[in-house]
Design a protein around this motif. Sequence first.
Motif, short mmCIF file in Angstrom:
data_model
loop_
_atom_site.label_atom_id
_atom_site.label_comp_id
_atom_site.label_asym_id
_atom_site.label_seq_id
_atom_site.Cartn_x
_atom_site.Cartn_y
_atom_site.Cartn_z
N VAL A 1 14.61 -4.09 7.33
CA VAL A 1 13.55 -2.92 6.98
C VAL A 1 12.24 -3.19 7.28
CG1 VAL A 1 13.82 -4.28 4.48
CG2 VAL A 1 12.86 -1.69 4.81
N ASN A 2 11.80 -2.35 7.84
CA ASN A 2 10.47 -2.36 8.25
C ASN A 2 9.53 -1.38 7.55
OD1 ASN A 2 8.22 -2.28 11.41
ND2 ASN A 2 8.23 -3.50 9.84
N ILE A 3 8.63 -2.05 6.58
CA ILE A 3 8.02 -1.24 5.56
C ILE A 3 6.66 -0.75 6.35
CG2 ILE A 3 6.93 -0.96 3.36
CD1 ILE A 3 9.24 -2.83 2.46
N SER A 4 5.99 0.50 6.29
CA SER A 4 5.06 0.85 6.59
C SER A 4 4.27 1.48 5.26
CB SER A 4 4.99 1.93 7.62
OG SER A 4 3.77 2.53 7.69
N CYS A 5 2.93 1.07 5.26
CA CYS A 5 2.08 1.61 4.25
C CYS A 5 1.99 3.13 4.63
CB CYS A 5 0.95 0.82 4.27
SG CYS A 5 -0.07 1.15 6.01
N SER B 1 21.76 -6.79 16.85
CA SER B 1 21.94 -8.28 16.99
C SER B 1 20.60 -8.95 15.84
CB SER B 1 22.15 -8.95 18.15
OG SER B 1 20.92 -8.66 18.94
N PHE B 2 20.74 -10.10 15.66
CA PHE B 2 19.85 -10.74 15.11
C PHE B 2 18.41 -10.29 15.52
CE2 PHE B 2 16.41 -14.42 14.66
CZ PHE B 2 16.45 -14.45 13.18
N ASP B 3 18.04 -10.36 16.97
CA ASP B 3 16.97 -10.18 17.71
C ASP B 3 16.57 -8.92 17.69
OD1 ASP B 3 19.25 -10.67 19.37
OD2 ASP B 3 17.82 -9.65 20.84
N SER B 4 17.50 -7.90 17.66
CA SER B 4 17.17 -6.29 18.08
C SER B 4 17.01 -5.76 16.81
CB SER B 4 18.15 -5.83 18.74
OG SER B 4 19.67 -5.88 18.05
N VAL B 5 17.66 -6.03 15.65
CA VAL B 5 17.51 -4.92 14.61
C VAL B 5 16.24 -4.82 14.02
CG1 VAL B 5 18.05 -7.00 12.82
CG2 VAL B 5 18.90 -4.72 12.38
N GLY B 6 15.20 -5.80 13.94
CA GLY B 6 13.92 -5.55 13.73
C GLY B 6 13.36 -4.60 14.46
N LEU B 7 13.45 -4.70 15.70
CA LEU B 7 12.83 -3.44 16.71
C LEU B 7 13.54 -2.17 16.49
CD1 LEU B 7 10.83 -3.28 18.95
CD2 LEU B 7 12.83 -3.86 20.51
N LEU B 8 14.75 -2.34 15.83
CA LEU B 8 15.48 -0.99 15.65
C LEU B 8 14.80 -0.43 14.42
CD1 LEU B 8 17.73 0.94 16.56
CD2 LEU B 8 19.27 -0.41 14.99
N ALA B 9 14.35 -1.03 13.55
CA ALA B 9 13.83 -0.69 12.22
C ALA B 9 12.19 -0.32 12.69
CB ALA B 9 13.70 -1.76 11.20
N LYS B 10 11.63 -1.05 13.45
CA LYS B 10 10.25 -0.53 13.69
C LYS B 10 10.24 0.78 14.30
CE LYS B 10 6.64 -3.07 13.93
NZ LYS B 10 5.78 -4.05 14.11
N LYS B 11 11.16 0.87 15.46
CA LYS B 11 11.14 2.00 16.24
C LYS B 11 11.60 3.29 15.24
CE LYS B 11 12.12 1.11 21.06
NZ LYS B 11 13.13 0.80 21.96
N ALA B 12 12.36 3.03 14.25
CA ALA B 12 12.80 4.06 13.32
C ALA B 12 11.33 4.76 12.77
CB ALA B 12 13.68 3.74 12.22
N LEU B 13 10.47 4.07 12.69
CA LEU B 13 9.00 4.29 12.04
C LEU B 13 8.40 5.56 12.90
CD1 LEU B 13 7.69 1.30 10.48
CD2 LEU B 13 8.43 3.02 9.36
N CYS C 1 0.89 -1.28 0.11
CA CYS C 1 0.00 -0.01 0.13
C CYS C 1 0.92 1.14 -0.02
CB CYS C 1 -1.10 0.05 1.11
SG CYS C 1 -2.42 -1.42 1.02
N PRO C 2 1.62 1.47 -1.18
CA PRO C 2 2.46 2.74 -1.19
C PRO C 2 1.48 3.94 -1.41
CG PRO C 2 2.55 1.39 -3.17
CD PRO C 2 1.63 0.49 -2.15
N PRO C 3 1.85 5.05 -1.04
CA PRO C 3 3.31 5.67 -0.78
C PRO C 3 3.65 5.11 0.77
CG PRO C 3 1.97 7.56 -0.82
CD PRO C 3 1.12 6.27 -1.24
N LEU C 4 4.90 4.63 0.74
CA LEU C 4 5.54 4.00 1.77
C LEU C 4 6.20 4.95 2.94
CD1 LEU C 4 6.98 1.04 -0.15
CD2 LEU C 4 4.76 1.03 0.86
N PHE C 5 6.44 4.43 3.96
CA PHE C 5 7.28 5.03 5.11
C PHE C 5 8.20 3.49 5.32
CE2 PHE C 5 3.67 7.65 5.22
CZ PHE C 5 4.21 9.00 5.23
N VAL C 6 9.72 4.03 5.09
CA VAL C 6 10.36 2.93 5.37
C VAL C 6 11.33 3.18 6.52
CG1 VAL C 6 12.27 1.69 4.10
CG2 VAL C 6 10.30 2.81 2.68
N GLY C 7 11.11 2.20 7.48
CA GLY C 7 12.15 2.25 8.61
C GLY C 7 13.30 1.06 8.38
N VAL C 8 14.47 1.61 8.91
CA VAL C 8 15.57 0.95 8.37
C VAL C 8 16.53 0.90 9.78
CG1 VAL C 8 17.92 0.63 7.04
CG2 VAL C 8 15.76 1.59 5.95
#
Length: 263
Positions: A249-253, A178-190, A166-173
């Motif tokens: 990369v946690n992509i937001s719509c 570490s493996f477990d924390s980087v997804g949260l880092l990307a989500k928090k970037a949003l 569902c673009p246009p997107l907001f992209v959190g990177v």
Amino acid sequence: MKANYRARPDVLALLKEARNSGATPAGNQALEQLVANADIAASQALPLCQDCGYVTVFAEVGQDVAFDGSFETAVQVGVGQGYELGYLRTSVIQDALTERVRPEVERPANIYTTLVPGDTIKLTVMPKGGGSDNASRMAMLRPTAGVDEIVRFIVEAVAASGAAACPPLFVGVGIGGSFDSVGLLAKKALLRDFREPAQAPAAFEVEVRLLSEINKLGIGPAGLGGAVTALGVAVATDRTHIACLPVAVNISCNQLRSASGTL
Ligand code: SF4
């Protein structure tokens, strides 16, 4: 309820700004509809999207706060009440592998708690749609990979999602951790105000490059073509192990939603 009814000021401002800035006529019409949708949702107390998301709650809890009862249960019950009172769609199922049915006990939120100085609790509620979460990715790159490979990995993730996120997107990177924390880092970037660039020059450079390359993909608003595939990229970095380069990369719509309150 506020997170689901009211477009974030940065999201609304960027949607308005994007009109007539390189999308196709049909894409511009989609942008107009998204702006109108935000007005209708706010004025009539209606959800911004039928997918009211999987809720993440970021809790900053003052270490001088004393609890009478379970904090975790209070947050789950509170989120559940908000969804019920607000006529918001609950989307969390019992079990991803075996029972894709409505849960016996609602546990609608992922809760991440940080202890901070003080005697208040700040709650940030972030409902996130499944369509754009599905487009998200993480990788453990070689530590020698460099910026080119990081950018390629993220642009490929956006390209693969096409119109499905569902673009246009907001992209959190997220880069680092570490493996477990980087997804949260990307989500928090949003959660960052997307009108504000990264403070660190290296992260800022990656943001500029990513936004430019993503917008060259030509996916456009609602997949209708043109230059407005993403409205913003937020890069957050962290320390990491010498042998690692985690990237997520946690992509937001277009419906990037969050709201905060302090008790
Ligand atoms: S991805 Fe976003 S805009 Fe698309 S249906 Fe889900 S919440 Fe709605």
